[in-house]
Design a protein around this motif. Structure first.
Motif, PDB file in Angstrom:
ATOM      1  N   PRO A 171      21.740  17.960  54.761  1.00  0.00           N
ATOM      2  CA  PRO A 171      21.520  19.299  54.182  1.00  0.00           C
ATOM      3  C   PRO A 171      22.821  19.995  53.806  1.00  0.00           C
ATOM      4  CG  PRO A 171      21.041  19.300  56.543  1.00  0.00           C
ATOM      5  CD  PRO A 171      21.202  17.879  56.135  1.00  0.00           C
ATOM      6  N   LEU A 172      23.876  19.768  54.591  1.00  0.00           N
ATOM      7  CA  LEU A 172      25.170  20.357  54.240  1.00  0.00           C
ATOM      8  C   LEU A 172      25.704  19.781  52.932  1.00  0.00           C
ATOM      9  CD1 LEU A 172      26.820  20.409  57.779  1.00  0.00           C
ATOM     10  CD2 LEU A 172      26.264  22.416  56.375  1.00  0.00           C
ATOM     11  N   PHE A 173      25.424  18.511  52.672  1.00  0.00           N
ATOM     12  CA  PHE A 173      25.842  17.877  51.427  1.00  0.00           C
ATOM     13  C   PHE A 173      25.138  18.520  50.231  1.00  0.00           C
ATOM     14  CE2 PHE A 173      25.334  14.292  48.339  1.00  0.00           C
ATOM     15  CZ  PHE A 173      26.673  14.133  48.020  1.00  0.00           C
ATOM     16  N   LEU A 174      23.839  18.730  50.352  1.00  0.00           N
ATOM     17  CA  LEU A 174      23.102  19.391  49.277  1.00  0.00           C
ATOM     18  C   LEU A 174      23.602  20.811  49.070  1.00  0.00           C
ATOM     19  CD1 LEU A 174      19.467  18.162  50.058  1.00  0.00           C
ATOM     20  CD2 LEU A 174      20.974  17.368  48.228  1.00  0.00           C
ATOM     21  N   ASP A 175      23.890  21.509  50.147  1.00  0.00           N
ATOM     22  CA  ASP A 175      24.436  22.865  50.034  1.00  0.00           C
ATOM     23  C   ASP A 175      25.801  22.847  49.347  1.00  0.00           C
ATOM     24  OD1 ASP A 175      22.218  23.913  51.274  1.00  0.00           O
ATOM     25  OD2 ASP A 175      23.189  24.236  53.211  1.00  0.00           O
ATOM     26  N   ALA A 176      26.614  21.850  49.695  1.00  0.00           N
ATOM     27  CA  ALA A 176      27.946  21.754  49.086  1.00  0.00           C
ATOM     28  C   ALA A 176      27.843  21.505  47.586  1.00  0.00           C
ATOM     29  CB  ALA A 176      28.749  20.646  49.762  1.00  0.00           C
ATOM     30  N   LEU A 177      26.932  20.630  47.181  1.00  0.00           N
ATOM     31  CA  LEU A 177      26.717  20.394  45.755  1.00  0.00           C
ATOM     32  C   LEU A 177      26.279  21.673  45.051  1.00  0.00           C
ATOM     33  CD1 LEU A 177      24.825  16.968  45.813  1.00  0.00           C
ATOM     34  CD2 LEU A 177      27.141  17.350  44.963  1.00  0.00           C
ATOM     35  N   VAL A 221      19.484  16.043  44.932  1.00  0.00           N
ATOM     36  CA  VAL A 221      20.882  16.069  44.493  1.00  0.00           C
ATOM     37  C   VAL A 221      20.979  16.598  43.064  1.00  0.00           C
ATOM     38  CG1 VAL A 221      22.821  14.588  43.813  1.00  0.00           C
ATOM     39  CG2 VAL A 221      21.781  14.335  46.075  1.00  0.00           C
ATOM     40  N   LEU A 222      20.136  16.091  42.185  1.00  0.00           N
ATOM     41  CA  LEU A 222      20.154  16.556  40.794  1.00  0.00           C
ATOM     42  C   LEU A 222      19.801  18.032  40.699  1.00  0.00           C
ATOM     43  CD1 LEU A 222      18.532  13.475  39.010  1.00  0.00           C
ATOM     44  CD2 LEU A 222      20.899  14.256  38.776  1.00  0.00           C
ATOM     45  N   LEU A 223      18.814  18.449  41.460  1.00  0.00           N
ATOM     46  CA  LEU A 223      18.423  19.859  41.445  1.00  0.00           C
ATOM     47  C   LEU A 223      19.546  20.744  41.971  1.00  0.00           C
ATOM     48  CD1 LEU A 223      14.742  19.535  42.703  1.00  0.00           C
ATOM     49  CD2 LEU A 223      15.452  20.399  40.475  1.00  0.00           C
ATOM     50  N   ALA A 224      20.227  20.300  43.025  1.00  0.00           N
ATOM     51  CA  ALA A 224      21.317  21.097  43.588  1.00  0.00           C
ATOM     52  C   ALA A 224      22.444  21.295  42.584  1.00  0.00           C
ATOM     53  CB  ALA A 224      21.860  20.416  44.856  1.00  0.00           C
ATOM     54  N   LEU A 280      33.810  15.254  46.532  1.00  0.00           N
ATOM     55  CA  LEU A 280      34.246  16.547  47.033  1.00  0.00           C
ATOM     56  C   LEU A 280      33.155  17.208  47.868  1.00  0.00           C
ATOM     57  CD1 LEU A 280      36.350  18.786  47.166  1.00  0.00           C
ATOM     58  CD2 LEU A 280      35.488  19.652  44.981  1.00  0.00           C
ATOM     59  N   ALA A 281      31.912  17.107  47.411  1.00  0.00           N
ATOM     60  CA  ALA A 281      30.808  17.644  48.208  1.00  0.00           C
ATOM     61  C   ALA A 281      30.714  16.924  49.549  1.00  0.00           C
ATOM     62  CB  ALA A 281      29.497  17.515  47.440  1.00  0.00           C
ATOM     63  N   GLY A 282      30.974  15.620  49.545  1.00  0.00           N
ATOM     64  CA  GLY A 282      30.966  14.871  50.793  1.00  0.00           C
ATOM     65  C   GLY A 282      32.047  15.340  51.746  1.00  0.00           C
ATOM     66  N   GLU A 283      33.228  15.613  51.217  1.00  0.00           N
ATOM     67  CA  GLU A 283      34.316  16.124  52.054  1.00  0.00           C
ATOM     68  C   GLU A 283      33.947  17.467  52.681  1.00  0.00           C
ATOM     69  OE1 GLU A 283      37.723  16.444  49.557  1.00  0.00           O
ATOM     70  OE2 GLU A 283      37.625  14.354  48.918  1.00  0.00           O
ATOM     71  N   ARG A 284      33.424  18.361  51.866  1.00  0.00           N
ATOM     72  CA  ARG A 284      33.094  19.705  52.336  1.00  0.00           C
ATOM     73  C   ARG A 284      31.971  19.664  53.369  1.00  0.00           C
ATOM     74  NH1 ARG A 284      34.969  23.885  48.953  1.00  0.00           N
ATOM     75  NH2 ARG A 284      33.091  25.135  49.299  1.00  0.00           N
ATOM     76  N   ALA A 285      30.973  18.813  53.139  1.00  0.00           N
ATOM     77  CA  ALA A 285      29.869  18.695  54.091  1.00  0.00           C
ATOM     78  C   ALA A 285      30.336  18.082  55.402  1.00  0.00           C
ATOM     79  CB  ALA A 285      28.749  17.861  53.485  1.00  0.00           C
ATOM     80  N   ALA A 286      31.173  17.048  55.318  1.00  0.00           N
ATOM     81  CA  ALA A 286      31.637  16.359  56.520  1.00  0.00           C
ATOM     82  C   ALA A 286      32.473  17.269  57.407  1.00  0.00           C
ATOM     83  CB  ALA A 286      32.437  15.120  56.134  1.00  0.00           C
ATOM     84  N   SER A 287      33.175  18.212  56.808  1.00  0.00           N
ATOM     85  CA  SER A 287      34.032  19.098  57.602  1.00  0.00           C
ATOM     86  C   SER A 287      33.227  19.996  58.521  1.00  0.00           C
ATOM     87  CB  SER A 287      34.902  19.956  56.674  1.00  0.00           C
ATOM     88  OG  SER A 287      34.102  20.887  55.953  1.00  0.00           O
ATOM     89  N   ALA A 288      31.935  20.190  58.214  1.00  0.00           N
ATOM     90  CA  ALA A 288      31.100  21.067  59.037  1.00  0.00           C
ATOM     91  C   ALA A 288      29.997  20.320  59.772  1.00  0.00           C
ATOM     92  CB  ALA A 288      30.477  22.153  58.155  1.00  0.00           C
ATOM     93  N   ALA A 289      29.858  19.021  59.530  1.00  0.00           N
ATOM     94  CA  ALA A 289      28.741  18.261  60.081  1.00  0.00           C
ATOM     95  C   ALA A 289      29.077  17.684  61.452  1.00  0.00           C
ATOM     96  CB  ALA A 289      28.355  17.127  59.140  1.00  0.00           C
ATOM     97  N   ALA A 290      28.057  17.598  62.308  1.00  0.00           N
ATOM     98  CA  ALA A 290      28.204  16.952  63.606  1.00  0.00           C
ATOM     99  C   ALA A 290      27.877  15.470  63.534  1.00  0.00           C
ATOM    100  CB  ALA A 290      27.301  17.631  64.629  1.00  0.00           C
TER     101      ALA A 290
END
Length: 263
Positions: A248-254, A41-44, A231-241
Motif C-alpha cells: 500500500p505504501l508503494f501505491l501511495d508513493a506512485l 498501479v496504473l490508476l495510482a 523511485l516509488a519503491g525507494e520511498r515506500a521501502a523507507s517507511a515499510a516494515a
C-alpha cells in the motif's frame, strides 16, 4: 559495446507530467496473478487500465486503447489467440504494444509463442536478464520468473534484440537498462522489497506500455517509467516494515509522485 548514460529522476519529471496529463488507456492482457495490482498501479499514476481478454473483443479494444501490454505469465492456448489478435489490432491502427516475456527460456510453449510475437514488431520489451537473453536466442535457461543473471549480463542481448525487432528493450534488475540498439540508458534505484511483493515487474511492464504511447522520444519515456517505479519503491521501502506494509505504501508513493518530487 554501447556505453550507458545515467538516467535520473529529474529527467523523468517531464515524461511523468505528460503521462498524467494524457492519462493513457492501457489494454493489459496480463497474467491472472497480478491483474488487480497492475490495475491499481496504473490508476495510482493516473492512467486507465482495462483487462479485455475475450478473443472476439481483443482486436476491437486494442484499436481503442493507447497502449497494449502482452504478458505471458499465465499463458494458455486460448489466451495466446486473444493476445495475437490484440497485437494485430494494435498494429493495424499504429498503436504501440509491449511484450513482457515472463519465464521465456524456461518453458517451451511460451518461448515459441513470444518468438512468433516478435515478428509483429513490439514497440517495447520489458523483462529480466534471463528472459531477455532467451528471447534473443542466447543459450540460457531461466528459473521461472526469477533471473539467473544480472541485468548487465543481458546488455548485448538487449542491443541485438532491439536492432532485430525494432523495440526499445528494458532489462530490469538491481539496476535497470533501456536500449533502442543505438543508445543505452542506466536507471538506478529501487528496493529489494520490490522483489518480495508479487507483481512489481509485471506492473512495470504495464507502465512501460502506457509511457510508450506518449508522444516524443520513446526511449526516454520508457526509462522514465522505470525510474518512476524505482523511485516509488525507494520511498515506500523507507517507511515499510516489510512486504505487507510495502504494497500500500508503494501505491501511495506512485500516487504522490509529481514533477516537484521527481526533481
Amino acid at each position: 559495446m554501447i556505453q550507458p548514460h545515467l538516467f535520473t529522476a529529474p529527467q523523468a519529471a517531464t515524461s511523468l507530467t505528460l503521462f498524467r496529463h494524457t492519462a493513457p488507456l492501457v489494454h493489459c492482457l496480463t497474467n491472472d496473478v497480478v491483474q488487480t495490482f497492475t490495475a491499481n498501479v496504473l490508476l495510482a499514476l493516473g492512467a486507465s487500465p482495462a483487462m479485455v481478454i475475450e478473443p472476439q473483443e481483443a482486436a476491437e479494444f486494442s484499436a481503442i486503447a493507447d497502449g497494449v501490454l502482452i504478458n505471458v505469465g499465465t499463458l494458455t492456448a486460448a489466451r495466446s489467440e486473444a493476445m495475437l489478435i490484440a497485437v494485430k489490432g494494435a498494429n493495424k491502427v499504429g498503436h504501440p504494444w509491449t511484450l513482457d516475456p515472463v519465464a521465456v527460456g524456461a518453458l517451451t510453449f511460451r518461448t515459441d509463442f513470444c518468438q512468433r510475437l516478435l515478428e509483429h514488431r513490439p514497440a517495447a520489451i520489458r523483462g529480466n536478464a534471463s528472459e531477455i537473453m532467451a528471447l534473443a536466442r542466447q543459450a540460457v535457461a531461466g528459473r521461472g520468473v526469477d533471473s539467473l543473471h544480472s541485468s548487465a549480463a543481458a546488455l548485448e542481448a538487449a542491443r541485438l534484440l532491439a536492432q532485430t525487432c525494432g523495440a526499445s528493450v528494458a532489462v530490469t534488475g538491481e539496476v535497470d537498462y533501456v536500449t533502442d540498439g543505438q543508445r543505452l540508458l542506466e536507471i538506478p534505484g529501487g528496493s529489494a522489497l520490490m522483489t518480495r511483493v508479487v507483481g512489481t515487474g509485471c506492473a512495470l511492464s504495464a507502465v512501460v506500455a502506457g509511457f510508450s504511447a506518449l508522444p516524443g522520444d520513446r526511449l526516454t519515456h520508457i526509462a522514465s517509467a522505470c525510474r518512476v517505479m524505482s523511485l516509488a519503491g525507494e520511498r515506500a521501502a523507507s517507511a515499510a516494515a516489510g512486504p505487507g506494509s510495502f504494497e500500500p505504501l508503494f501505491l501511495d508513493a506512485l500516487y504522490g509522485l509529481d514533477a516537484e518530487v521527481m526533481v
